[in-house]
Scaffold this motif. Sequence first.
Motif, mmCIF file in Angstrom:
data_model
loop_
_atom_site.group_PDB
_atom_site.id
_atom_site.type_symbol
_atom_site.label_atom_id
_atom_site.label_comp_id
_atom_site.label_asym_id
_atom_site.label_seq_id
_atom_site.Cartn_x
_atom_site.Cartn_y
_atom_site.Cartn_z
ATOM 1 N N GLU A 1 52.588 22.859 66.522
ATOM 2 C CA GLU A 1 52.126 21.874 67.496
ATOM 3 C C GLU A 1 51.827 20.571 66.771
ATOM 4 O O GLU A 1 51.134 20.563 65.759
ATOM 5 C CB GLU A 1 50.853 22.396 68.171
ATOM 6 C CG GLU A 1 50.299 21.491 69.231
ATOM 7 C CD GLU A 1 49.052 22.083 69.876
ATOM 8 O OE1 GLU A 1 47.959 21.542 69.626
ATOM 9 O OE2 GLU A 1 49.177 23.089 70.600
ATOM 10 N N THR B 1 56.971 23.905 68.664
ATOM 11 C CA THR B 1 57.184 24.287 70.054
ATOM 12 C C THR B 1 56.528 23.296 71.012
ATOM 13 O O THR B 1 56.886 23.242 72.179
ATOM 14 C CB THR B 1 56.620 25.696 70.349
ATOM 15 O OG1 THR B 1 55.223 25.711 70.074
ATOM 16 C CG2 THR B 1 57.337 26.748 69.520
ATOM 17 N N ASP B 2 55.571 22.519 70.527
ATOM 18 C CA ASP B 2 54.830 21.570 71.356
ATOM 19 C C ASP B 2 54.751 20.249 70.590
ATOM 20 O O ASP B 2 54.118 20.177 69.537
ATOM 21 C CB ASP B 2 53.432 22.127 71.634
ATOM 22 C CG ASP B 2 52.629 21.297 72.609
ATOM 23 O OD1 ASP B 2 53.031 20.173 72.962
ATOM 24 O OD2 ASP B 2 51.557 21.778 73.038
ATOM 25 N N ARG C 1 54.014 16.217 71.233
ATOM 26 C CA ARG C 1 53.519 15.210 72.183
ATOM 27 C C ARG C 1 53.577 13.827 71.550
ATOM 28 O O ARG C 1 52.840 13.520 70.626
ATOM 29 C CB ARG C 1 52.098 15.562 72.609
ATOM 30 C CG ARG C 1 52.050 16.922 73.258
ATOM 31 C CD ARG C 1 50.684 17.312 73.681
ATOM 32 N NE ARG C 1 50.673 18.726 74.024
ATOM 33 C CZ ARG C 1 49.661 19.326 74.620
ATOM 34 N NH1 ARG C 1 48.579 18.630 74.932
ATOM 35 N NH2 ARG C 1 49.711 20.609 74.888
ATOM 36 N N HIS D 1 53.863 11.006 73.737
ATOM 37 C CA HIS D 1 53.735 10.073 74.850
ATOM 38 C C HIS D 1 52.817 8.900 74.500
ATOM 39 O O HIS D 1 52.004 8.971 73.596
ATOM 40 C CB HIS D 1 53.254 10.794 76.116
ATOM 41 C CG HIS D 1 52.007 11.595 75.968
ATOM 42 N ND1 HIS D 1 51.983 12.814 75.340
ATOM 43 C CD2 HIS D 1 50.750 11.358 76.383
ATOM 44 C CE1 HIS D 1 50.745 13.297 75.370
ATOM 45 N NE2 HIS D 1 49.980 12.421 75.990
ATOM 46 N N GLN E 1 59.300 23.905 73.361
ATOM 47 C CA GLN E 1 58.971 24.326 74.715
ATOM 48 C C GLN E 1 58.311 23.223 75.527
ATOM 49 O O GLN E 1 58.334 23.250 76.746
ATOM 50 C CB GLN E 1 58.064 25.555 74.675
ATOM 51 C CG GLN E 1 58.746 26.764 74.088
ATOM 52 C CD GLN E 1 57.830 27.953 74.024
ATOM 53 O OE1 GLN E 1 56.766 27.978 74.644
ATOM 54 N NE2 GLN E 1 58.220 28.950 73.270
ATOM 55 N N ASP E 2 57.694 22.264 74.852
ATOM 56 C CA ASP E 2 57.015 21.168 75.554
ATOM 57 C C ASP E 2 57.223 19.890 74.750
ATOM 58 O O ASP E 2 56.685 19.747 73.660
ATOM 59 C CB ASP E 2 55.527 21.490 75.694
ATOM 60 C CG ASP E 2 54.788 20.518 76.605
ATOM 61 O OD1 ASP E 2 55.368 19.503 77.025
ATOM 62 O OD2 ASP E 2 53.605 20.776 76.894
ATOM 63 N N ARG F 1 56.918 15.827 75.126
ATOM 64 C CA ARG F 1 56.372 14.748 75.951
ATOM 65 C C ARG F 1 56.704 13.397 75.339
ATOM 66 O O ARG F 1 56.208 13.042 74.275
ATOM 67 C CB ARG F 1 54.863 14.909 76.093
ATOM 68 C CG ARG F 1 54.492 16.228 76.732
ATOM 69 C CD ARG F 1 53.016 16.393 76.879
ATOM 70 N NE ARG F 1 52.707 17.762 77.259
ATOM 71 C CZ ARG F 1 51.543 18.151 77.738
ATOM 72 N NH1 ARG F 1 50.568 17.265 77.892
ATOM 73 N NH2 ARG F 1 51.338 19.407 78.049
ATOM 74 N N LEU G 1 63.740 24.594 76.613
ATOM 75 C CA LEU G 1 62.788 23.510 76.836
ATOM 76 C C LEU G 1 62.366 23.470 78.306
ATOM 77 O O LEU G 1 62.959 22.763 79.110
ATOM 78 C CB LEU G 1 63.430 22.178 76.411
ATOM 79 C CG LEU G 1 62.570 20.934 76.460
ATOM 80 C CD1 LEU G 1 61.385 21.057 75.518
ATOM 81 C CD2 LEU G 1 63.403 19.723 76.090
ATOM 82 N N ALA H 1 59.536 22.260 79.548
ATOM 83 C CA ALA H 1 58.747 21.069 79.880
ATOM 84 C C ALA H 1 59.252 19.882 79.054
ATOM 85 O O ALA H 1 59.055 19.826 77.846
ATOM 86 C CB ALA H 1 57.272 21.315 79.610
ATOM 87 N N PHE H 2 59.921 18.945 79.736
ATOM 88 C CA PHE H 2 60.471 17.751 79.088
ATOM 89 C C PHE H 2 60.043 16.558 79.923
ATOM 90 O O PHE H 2 60.595 16.283 80.978
ATOM 91 C CB PHE H 2 61.994 17.878 79.028
ATOM 92 C CG PHE H 2 62.691 16.776 78.279
ATOM 93 C CD1 PHE H 2 62.112 16.139 77.201
ATOM 94 C CD2 PHE H 2 63.971 16.398 78.652
ATOM 95 C CE1 PHE H 2 62.770 15.145 76.506
ATOM 96 C CE2 PHE H 2 64.650 15.402 77.974
ATOM 97 C CZ PHE H 2 64.044 14.782 76.898
ATOM 98 N N ARG H 3 59.031 15.867 79.458
ATOM 99 C CA ARG H 3 58.458 14.750 80.204
ATOM 100 C C ARG H 3 58.933 13.438 79.574
ATOM 101 O O ARG H 3 58.590 13.138 78.447
ATOM 102 C CB ARG H 3 56.951 14.864 80.201
ATOM 103 C CG ARG H 3 56.461 16.102 80.939
ATOM 104 C CD ARG H 3 54.988 16.363 80.661
ATOM 105 N NE ARG H 3 54.499 17.492 81.397
ATOM 106 C CZ ARG H 3 54.469 18.748 80.919
ATOM 107 N NH1 ARG H 3 54.931 18.993 79.715
ATOM 108 N NH2 ARG H 3 53.998 19.734 81.647
#
Length: 98
Positions: free
Chosen positions: A15, A37-38, A40, A42, A60-61, A63, A82, A84-86
């Motif tokens: 992460e 896997t995570d 971020r 953003h 998996q996530d 952002r 994947l 969750a793809f924001r």
Amino acid sequence: VELPDSIGALFHLRELILNNNRLVSLPPGIGACTALTDFRLHENQLESLPREIGNLTLMQDLRLFNNNLLELPMEVGHMRYLPAFRISSNQLPDLTVG
């Protein structure tokens, strides 16, 4: 603000939370963090992603919303699991990976 390419030495990292850091780019070494896997990212200032991001096949996530991305590298398609793809609020002309 930039990350050092040596970030790739953290290959067991699962992460990584780097939102709100004014990052303008990611180093190619990020592709060596294959356990991620995570991720971020953003609310930074990213305009592009390195092709090596496609090596993060366990992702998996992801952002990426509220950046300045103009396009996505084709290698993003290697992230087959994947859920969750924001990616909203960027400068992408469309959602075509290319």
